[in-house]
Design a protein around this motif. Structure first.
Motif, PDB file in Angstrom:
ATOM      1  N   ASP A   1      -3.014  -0.143  -2.560  1.00  0.00           N
ATOM      2  CA  ASP A   1      -3.440   1.099  -2.480  1.00  0.00           C
ATOM      3  C   ASP A   1      -4.780   1.207  -1.622  1.00  0.00           C
ATOM      4  OD1 ASP A   1      -1.409   2.416  -3.704  1.00  0.00           O
ATOM      5  OD2 ASP A   1      -2.276   2.307  -5.836  1.00  0.00           O
ATOM      6  N   ASN A   2      -4.694   0.588  -0.500  1.00  0.00           N
ATOM      7  CA  ASN A   2      -5.613   0.623   0.556  1.00  0.00           C
ATOM      8  C   ASN A   2      -7.019   0.276   0.227  1.00  0.00           C
ATOM      9  OD1 ASN A   2      -5.808   1.535   3.222  1.00  0.00           O
ATOM     10  ND2 ASN A   2      -6.522   3.501   2.844  1.00  0.00           N
TER      11      ASN A   2
ATOM     12  N   ARG B   1       0.927  -1.208   0.048  1.00  0.00           N
ATOM     13  CA  ARG B   1       0.011   0.052  -0.034  1.00  0.00           C
ATOM     14  C   ARG B   1       0.858   1.280   0.061  1.00  0.00           C
ATOM     15  NH1 ARG B   1      -3.490  -0.028   5.162  1.00  0.00           N
ATOM     16  NH2 ARG B   1      -1.524  -0.580   6.037  1.00  0.00           N
TER      17      ARG B   1
ATOM     18  N   ASP C   1      -0.436   5.238   4.049  1.00  0.00           N
ATOM     19  CA  ASP C   1      -1.422   4.540   4.407  1.00  0.00           C
ATOM     20  C   ASP C   1      -0.772   3.462   5.267  1.00  0.00           C
ATOM     21  OD1 ASP C   1      -3.362   5.797   2.854  1.00  0.00           O
ATOM     22  OD2 ASP C   1      -3.196   4.630   1.152  1.00  0.00           O
ATOM     23  N   ARG C   2       0.210   3.051   5.205  1.00  0.00           N
ATOM     24  CA  ARG C   2       1.217   2.211   5.843  1.00  0.00           C
ATOM     25  C   ARG C   2       1.280   2.711   7.223  1.00  0.00           C
ATOM     26  NH1 ARG C   2       4.263   1.140   1.628  1.00  0.00           N
ATOM     27  NH2 ARG C   2       6.298   1.449   2.672  1.00  0.00           N
TER      28      ARG C   2
ATOM     29  N   ASN D   1      -0.279  -4.363  -5.982  1.00  0.00           N
ATOM     30  CA  ASN D   1      -0.404  -3.057  -5.232  1.00  0.00           C
ATOM     31  C   ASN D   1      -1.743  -2.688  -4.798  1.00  0.00           C
ATOM     32  OD1 ASN D   1      -0.537  -0.424  -4.449  1.00  0.00           O
ATOM     33  ND2 ASN D   1       1.291   0.267  -5.432  1.00  0.00           N
TER      34      ASN D   1
END
Length: 108
Positions: A89-90, A46, A50-51, A87
């Motif tokens: 990406d949340n 992500r 966000d991480r 990926n």
């Protein structure tokens, strides 16, 4: 370090005795240079911000503490993950989407 070497030894033992497909979650796979021990590697990542937010919420650490830890790890944003990655990406994936991702990566 000792803990990492014990984990790697156990992982090697599991891989040697495996007769079927094995899934192993390895948080420090690239840092310990173990990616070549596997036929397939799937990286789910992500965005960094966000991480960071997720770790702060989960572990009750400050942003500075989280960034310090992340800076000691492999920077996935700078790696070529084209042969490994998914990926996210949340995005929250449905169970069907998760299974599709795994199947796609296993067949690559």
């Amino acid at each position: 370090d000792t803990v990492t070497s014990l984990i790697i030894d156990k992982m090697d033992e599991i891989l040697r005795s495996a007769t079927k497909t094995v899934f192993i979650e390895v948080p420090l796979l690239f840092e310990s240079n173990c990616q070549d021990k596997f036929d397939k590697v799937i990286v789910i990542s992500r965005k960094r911000e966000d991480r960071i937010k997720s770790v702060i919420k989960r572990s009750n650490l400050t942003e500075k503490q989280v960034e310090s830890r992340m800076n000691a790890q492999v920077d996935y944003d700078k790696m070529d993950l084209s042969k490994y990655g998914v990926n996210i990406d949340n995005k929250i994936l449905t169970k069907m989407e998760q299974q599709s991702c795994w199947l796609h990566m296993m067949l690559m």
